[in-house]
Design an enzyme around this catalytic site. Structure first.
Site, PDB file in Angstrom:
ATOM      1  N   HIS A 211       0.973  -0.216 -10.484  1.00 39.65           N
ATOM      2  CA  HIS A 211       0.044  -1.027  -9.681  1.00 39.65           C
ATOM      3  C   HIS A 211      -0.315  -2.315 -10.426  1.00 39.65           C
ATOM      4  CE1 HIS A 211      -3.106  -0.669  -6.245  1.00 39.65           C
ATOM      5  NE2 HIS A 211      -2.773  -1.935  -6.463  1.00 39.65           N
TER       6      HIS A 211
ATOM      7  N   ARG B  66       0.842  -1.186   0.000  1.00 40.80           N
ATOM      8  CA  ARG B  66       0.000   0.000   0.000  1.00 40.80           C
ATOM      9  C   ARG B  66       0.885   1.245   0.000  1.00 40.80           C
ATOM     10  NH1 ARG B  66      -3.191  -2.924  -1.566  1.00 40.80           N
ATOM     11  NH2 ARG B  66      -5.196  -3.589  -0.701  1.00 40.80           N
TER      12      ARG B  66
END
Length: 309
Positions: free
Chosen positions: A272, A224
């Site tokens: 990502h 994250r």
């Protein structure tokens, strides 16, 4: 017949509709799967936190919210959500994460950047240590962290795992708590951060903790974005305390074009891509929880709202 509401961005419907129908049929579950069902008639909600559905109050009959994402930080604080919430633990996502993490650990371990990109055209021979001589630390021993730890262990690396509460993974040096974090970081020649985004993990990698790592260590973050205090990491990269960082997640995504990470020579940015939910395998996970709900069995992968994951 049960009613299953698909509550995600409209473009995701094309990706998930047929895999979900296939999984429901394979499980022998007769269901009305739709993007448009009256709230009072919904039995299960297949959900993405970025959908328009944010008020769960009208869904008085619903038995569970089944998240399409591994991350649940955008929904755990929703006070209108009082029914069980299950996060996504997708075998396809786990395999993708393991492959991505292993690839970048091996890249750093073998010093591949220096051999593949050599602007000076010099013939520089470097011999990396064997995997058994390299210490890899993984922060986070959930499903993803454990799978990565086991794979790296199988390749011969010395693997240490850290978690907030005590965990046990065969062959892995498992540490926990504040004291354990300092011990783990002290041996992290390559650090992989796979913690959830919670109040207690925000900026866990900051100036103090980065300084606890061996000088010239490598950092890989597919977990994250908020796990890392960005200004502290940039400063550690500038001094060489951190030799290089590979970052797949960020506080703002897509990463703004003027972000300093793009131009920093010691940073690799990936968009990502470390782990993506696969519709086929994720649909099987979703339907298994629907089957369990109908059979009166416990749901899998329930979220602890207090912990945030």
């Amino acid at each position: 017949m049960i009613n299953v509401l698909f509550a995600a961005r409209p473009e995701r419907w094309d990706t998930y509709e047929q895999p979900l129908r296939n999984a429901l049929n394979a499980a022998g579950i007769e269901a009305n799967l739709s993007q448009d069902i009256s709230p009072e008639d919904v039995d299960y909600i297949v959900y993405a936190p970025n959908s328009d559905l944010q008020d769960f109050t009208p869904y008085t009959r619903a038995r569970a919210v089944l998240n399409l994402w591994a991350g649940v930080e955008q929904i755990t604080g929703n006070q209108t959500l009082t029914i069980p919430l299950a996060r996504m633990v997708d075998p396809g996502l786990t395999k993708g994460m393991v492959e991505w993490v292993t690839g970048h650990v091996m890249r750093y371990h073998l010093g591949m950047d220096a051999h593949i990109v050599n602007p000076s055209n010099s013939w520089t021979v470097t011999t990396p240590p064997l995997a058994e001589e390299r210490r890899v630390v993984i922060l986070g021993l959930g499903a993803l962290g454990t799978a990565c730890a086991e794979t790296l262990l199988g390749l011969g690396f010395q693997v240490t795992g850290w978690s907030r509460s005590a965990k046990s993974v065969e062959g892995v040096n498992c540490l926990h708590g504040d004291a354990g974090l300092a011990l783990a970081l002290a041996e992290a020649e390559i650090l992989v951060t796979l913690l959830p985004d919670t109040a207690s993990t925000t900026n866990i990698m900051n100036a103090e903790t980065l300084a606890q790592m061996p000088h010239g260590a490598f950092l890989i973050n597919p977990g994250r974005g908020p796990l890392i205090e960005d200004t502290a990491l940039l400063a550690a990269l500038d001094t060489g305390q951190i030799a290089h960082a590979t970052l797949d997640v960020f506080r703002t995504e897509p990463l703004p074009q003027n972000d300093p990470y793009w131009a920093h020579p010691q940073v690799t940015v990936t968009p990502h891509i470390a782990a993506e939910t696969r519709a086929s395998t994720a649909s099987q996970v979703i339907v298994e929880n629907i089957r369990r709900g109908e059979a009166g069995e416990p749901f899998l992968n329930l979220v602890d709202r207090a912990l945030g994951y």
